[in-house]
Design an enzyme around this catalytic site. Structure first.
Site, short mmCIF file in Angstrom:
data_model
loop_
_atom_site.label_atom_id
_atom_site.label_comp_id
_atom_site.label_asym_id
_atom_site.label_seq_id
_atom_site.Cartn_x
_atom_site.Cartn_y
_atom_site.Cartn_z
CB CYS A 91 7.93 48.60 9.23
SG CYS A 91 6.71 49.60 8.36
CB CYS A 140 -1.01 -0.01 1.13
SG CYS A 140 -0.28 0.05 2.77
CG HIS A 193 -4.27 0.45 4.53
ND1 HIS A 193 -3.56 -0.27 3.59
CD2 HIS A 193 -5.41 0.82 3.92
CE1 HIS A 193 -4.25 -0.32 2.46
NE2 HIS A 193 -5.38 0.33 2.64
CB CYS A 228 6.75 45.97 4.70
SG CYS A 228 6.63 46.50 6.42
ZN LIG Z 1 7.02 48.77 6.24
#
Ligand SMILES: [Zn+2]
Ligand SMILES: [Zn+2]
Length: 702
Positions: free
Chosen positions: A566, A356, A613, A534
């Site tokens: 950021c 199998c 199985h 971002c």
């Molecule tokens: Zn940013």
């Protein structure tokens, strides 16, 4: 004129586009054969007249009888001819069709049961150089009331390709219109008409059809559930309990007007007989197991729901051996052909002796993925040996006829190098690496860069996460991103196929009770060198922070990539002062405002394991509901020593419906209320297989 040993004319169909420009599916007649093995002859145009003559390489053709050639000539476009020819079981049945045989045709988008009224010739008169097309004149089969109350519109001429099913019980009881090799032109049952004008409805004939209980019961069976003698069925008893059994007899019992079924139940029931009904005996079984009910009360056994296609033993028509000689590969099964070609009992790869892991893996890889098929086609195929067995005995066979016998798989297993592959249960990932690397000599699917070091090659990716890093019911998308980001990994190249192993260890341990198999996988954020957004402002990201990943104020679990502004802002916060964001590789000369291209992959298969199985789910096309389930050992005929496994493929659109819900809804779903297959896919996934979307969409039939 060239004739073969039996004195028949030699017809052929072009299976490989030749240099002379004969398209695949062109039908012709060979008049002579050169010493070099070229056929000299002519091909027929759509009207049946000779269109051009010349030479074609014999190896680019496949021989046909005149009857086969005539039936295929009426099929258009020409590419459909080969599809029909390759659907061996169906085409063999169509070639043997006779008057009053029951078929199902596709008519105005509906499936419609019909009786064969005539095999008819169309087109130009039979004269030298002309091959007349053959098609079918069919009588629509309606319910009893329909037929008595209204006249039905005449049906048009049907080509062999319109027929999608032939009722098996009728094949055995009637003589075909022709004998096997020759065409029954002289027989009066073949009518010669050149127009549609002769087709009218014949009410009197239809009434006589109704009186034939054998036919009407079959019609019922075909148009409803295809129940017939030998089918496994269930009946809801008077006290509301469901009983299961095998239909042993269908007919009209004495004193009744409609069709009844005699079932041999799985278990004894006090009120049942040993085969008698009133005073008559219609079959014999042991004890109190015979139950008689109107056929309409029977439903297919829901424990084994599949389109019944009872084949007592895998007997294949002799044409198979000839077709194996074809030198052309069969493409993956197209979405619209999957249900008719693959679904049913004795379909897929037949399991045998711990196979199998291998059956489920081969089925997952080769049934429908076009991206994987590209790699497979580029791989070296030696004339002899294991890759040849794989290509011809397994893959092409599976795609062409929908069934691979256990012997073919064993032949393949024995050549896998290590004896244990032929006898023991193995891990699919071990088999996949062996298959791709040593059998097919395919380059590693994945190039993964770790910590900016040089890239490592791999065939599969094992997800490694910690339980608290993701949601309680994570999706593959989340798991893969987390696995990559927490170990600082990136894909060096956009893979065309991606095989992901779930965080579980064999049969014994799984980290998550449920995993959502994302049908779309977006790998943009874990692809090296590709521009990313971002997380906060959407501009081009230049940094990635692993510690921010689990920050509960910042959507925990989402990848955190930032532009430089950021990045500075986020890390001013005292709780993030210790973070060590690292710089992303950003492509050079990228305009600031360039839109960011997403890189998506599509799920095409999921390998599942339950206890020990392996089974497989295949998502076989873009349609949300295009799901099938395959189990190479779903059922067994005979005992352990003398029996064989019955592989089964089931259609499971309900899986698609379930996974179209939001992840929120899926994670809250009560598994005990879900269908069995939904539960298995949600709880038992072992490996998810993805392909690159744009490759999937550009799939063209050869
Ligand atoms: Zn940013
Ligand atoms: Zn951070």
């Amino acid at each position: 004129m060239e004739r073969n040993e039996e004195g028949q004319e030699c017809y052929f169909i072009v299976v490989k586009r030749s240099k002379k420009g004969l398209s695949r599916g062109s039908i012709g007649r060979a008049d002579a054969e050169t010493a070099a093995g070229d056929l000299i002859g002519m091909v027929y145009g759509r009207g049946g007249g000779a269109r051009s003559s010349g030479m074609v390489k014999k190896q680019d053709t496949y021989p046909l009888t005149r009857h086969q050639a005539q039936l295929l000539l009426s099929v258009s476009p020409t590419s459909r001819r080969l599809e029909l020819l390759y659907n061996i079981q169906l085409f063999t049945a169509i070639c043997a069709l006779a008057q009053d045989d029951l078929v199902v045709v596709k008519h105005k988008k509906d499936l419609q049961p019909c009786l064969v009224k005539n095999v008819i010739q169309l087109g130009k008169k039979d004269k030298p150089g002309v091959l007349q097309k053959l098609g079918f004149e069919l009588d629509l089969v309606e319910t009893e009331r329909d037929i008595l109350s209204k006249k039905s519109a005449p049906l048009p001429f049907f080509s062999a390709a319109d027929i999608v099913q032939v009722a098996p019980s009728h094949l055995n009881t009637r003589q075909p219109l022709r004998d096997s090799g020759d065409l029954g032109l002289k027989q009066k049952t073949v009518s010669h008409i050149n127009s549609m004008a002769g087709l009218n409805s014949h009410n009197s004939e239809k009434q006589s059809i109704l009186l034939n209980t054998d036919v009407s019961s079959s019609i019922h069976a075909l148009s409803h559930y295809s129940l017939e003698v030998g089918s496994m069925a269930e009946v809801i008893s008077l006290n509301g309990q469901t009983v299961y059994g095998v239909i042993r007899w269908i007919g009209v019992p004495e004193g009744k007007k409609n069709c009844w079924a005699g079932l041999e139940l799985d278990n004894e029931v006090a009120t049942c007989s040993d085969g008698t009904f009133d005073t008559k005996r219609y079959f014999t079984c042991e004890g109190s197991k015979a139950l008689y009910v109107p056929l309409t009360n029977c439903k297919p056994d829901s424990r084994f729901l599949f389109i019944p296609n009872e084949i007592p033993k895998p007997v294949e028509p002799p044409s198979v051996t000839l077709l194996e000689d074809l030198t052309e590969d069969v493409p993956p099964v197209a979405e619209q052909d999957v249900l008719s070609r693959l679904v049913g009992r004795m379909k897929g790869i037949q399991g045998h002796f711990n196979s199998c892991y291998l059956d489920a893996t081969l089925f997952s890889l080769f049934t429908s993925s076009t991206a994987f098929n590209r790699m497979f086609n580029r791989s070296a195929d030696t004339e002899e040996g294991i890759s040849h067995i794989l290509r011809w005995d397994i893959v092409n066979r599976l795609r062409r006829s929908g069934f691979v016998p256990a012997e073919s798989v064993m032949k393949f297993r024995k050549q896998l190098g290590c004896k244990s592959f032929a006898t023991e249960e193995k891990d699919p990932e071990e088999f996949i690496t062996l298959l791709l690397k040593h059998v097919l000599h395919i380059e590693p699917l994945l190039k993964i860069r770790s910590h900016g070091d040089s890239a490592q090659d791999a065939y599969t990716h094992q997800i490694i996460v910690e339980k608290n890093q993701v949601r309680a019911v994570p999706s593959v998308q989340q798991l893969l991103e987390m696995s990559f980001v927490s170990s600082n990994l990136k894909f060096e190249e956009n893979p065309s196929c991606l095989i992901v192993q779930m965080p579980r260890f064999g049969k014994k341990f799984k980290m998550f009770p449920k995993i959502i198999p994302s049908t779309e996988l977006d790998i943009t954020d874990i692809l090296n060198c590709s521009p990313k957004e971002c997380f906060l402002c959407g501009h081009l990201a230049e940094y990635e922070c692993v510690q921010c990943l689990t920050d509960h104020k910042l959507q925990p679990g989402k990848i955190k990539q930032y532009c430089s502004t950021c990045n500075t802002q986020v890390h001013i916060h005292p709780s993030r002062k210790e973070h060590t964001p690292h710089k992303l590789t950003v492509p050079d000369h990228l305009p600031e405002d360039a839109p960011i291209q997403r890189h998506q992959m599509q799920l095409f298969a999921v390998l599942c394991i339950d206890t020990s199985h392996y089974v497989s789910f295949v998502k076989y096309g873009p349609n949300q509901r295009s799901w099938i389930f395959f189990d190479s050992m779903a059922d067994r005929c005979g005992d352990d020593n003398n029996g064989y496994n019955v592989p089964v493929i089931r259609s499971c659109p309900e899986v698609g419906d379930f996974f179209s819900q939001s992840e929120e809804e899926i994670s809250k779903a009560d598994v005990s209320q879900c269908s069995e297959l939904v539960r298995r896919l949600l709880c038992d996934s072992y490996m998810c297989l993805y392909q690159r979307t744009e490759l999937a969409e550009t799939f063209v039939m050869c």
